[in-house]
Design a protein around this motif. Structure first.
Motif, mmCIF file in Angstrom:
data_model
loop_
_atom_site.group_PDB
_atom_site.id
_atom_site.type_symbol
_atom_site.label_atom_id
_atom_site.label_comp_id
_atom_site.label_asym_id
_atom_site.label_seq_id
_atom_site.Cartn_x
_atom_site.Cartn_y
_atom_site.Cartn_z
ATOM 1 N N THR A 134 7.685 -3.187 -4.447
ATOM 2 C CA THR A 134 7.547 -2.954 -5.803
ATOM 3 C C THR A 134 8.482 -2.194 -6.731
ATOM 4 N N THR A 135 8.902 -2.136 -7.706
ATOM 5 C CA THR A 135 9.429 -1.257 -8.420
ATOM 6 C C THR A 135 9.180 -1.211 -9.866
ATOM 7 N N VAL A 159 0.358 0.802 1.168
ATOM 8 C CA VAL A 159 0.990 2.031 0.493
ATOM 9 C C VAL A 159 2.444 1.898 0.924
ATOM 10 N N LEU A 182 -1.219 -6.372 -2.497
ATOM 11 C CA LEU A 182 -2.100 -5.482 -2.693
ATOM 12 C C LEU A 182 -3.349 -5.960 -3.251
ATOM 13 N N CYS A 200 3.932 -2.515 0.142
ATOM 14 C CA CYS A 200 3.744 -2.707 -1.121
ATOM 15 C C CYS A 200 4.766 -1.627 -2.153
ATOM 16 N N GLY A 201 4.369 -0.371 -1.699
ATOM 17 C CA GLY A 201 5.000 0.621 -2.192
ATOM 18 C C GLY A 201 6.477 0.635 -2.508
ATOM 19 N N GLY A 206 7.222 1.222 4.171
ATOM 20 C CA GLY A 206 8.016 1.306 2.912
ATOM 21 C C GLY A 206 9.511 1.051 3.293
ATOM 22 N N ASN A 214 7.731 -7.693 -7.658
ATOM 23 C CA ASN A 214 6.825 -7.116 -8.548
ATOM 24 C C ASN A 214 5.393 -7.932 -8.264
#
Length: 112
Positions: free
Chosen positions: A71-72, A64, A46, A67-68, A10, A39
């Protein structure tokens, strides 16, 4: 160990998103190119992980975490609203449809 992997992924994803958005998202532009790009890339990665049936620590780190963080939704939603009804709706549709296409492509590549 898994929470640390999510945090590490993250942190890298969020830092990368910040750099890309800072360079590509200019005020007043029709498309927030940086947010759209992260995005789409995050959706592709993912999808790729899902297609390759990645599980466990690798999924925690990349799926998790990375990519978490990359992206937003919040920036996307604000940027769509700021662009007004027409340009905002176009930007939202391009993001959602593009992300679905990118995830599908990633899944397809992951299956190969």
């Amino acid at each position: 160990m898994t929470p640390l992997l999510v945090a590490l992924g993250g942190g890298v994803g969020a830092a990368l998103r910040f750099v890309v958005a800072t360079r590509l998202d200019a005020p007043g532009r029709t498309v927030a190119a940086g947010t759209l790009l992260v995005n789409l890339v995050g959706s592709f990665v993912l999808g790729l992980l899902a297609g390759a049936a990645v599980r466990g620590d690798v999924l925690a780190l990349l799926g998790v975490g990375f990519c978490g963080g990359l992206t937003t939704y919040s920036s996307f939603a604000v940027q769509a609203a700021e662009r007004g009804p027409r340009r905002g709706a176009t930007y939202a549709a391009a993001t959602v449809l593009g992300a679905l296409a990118a995830a599908s492509l990633g899944w397809w590549v992951g299956q190969a």
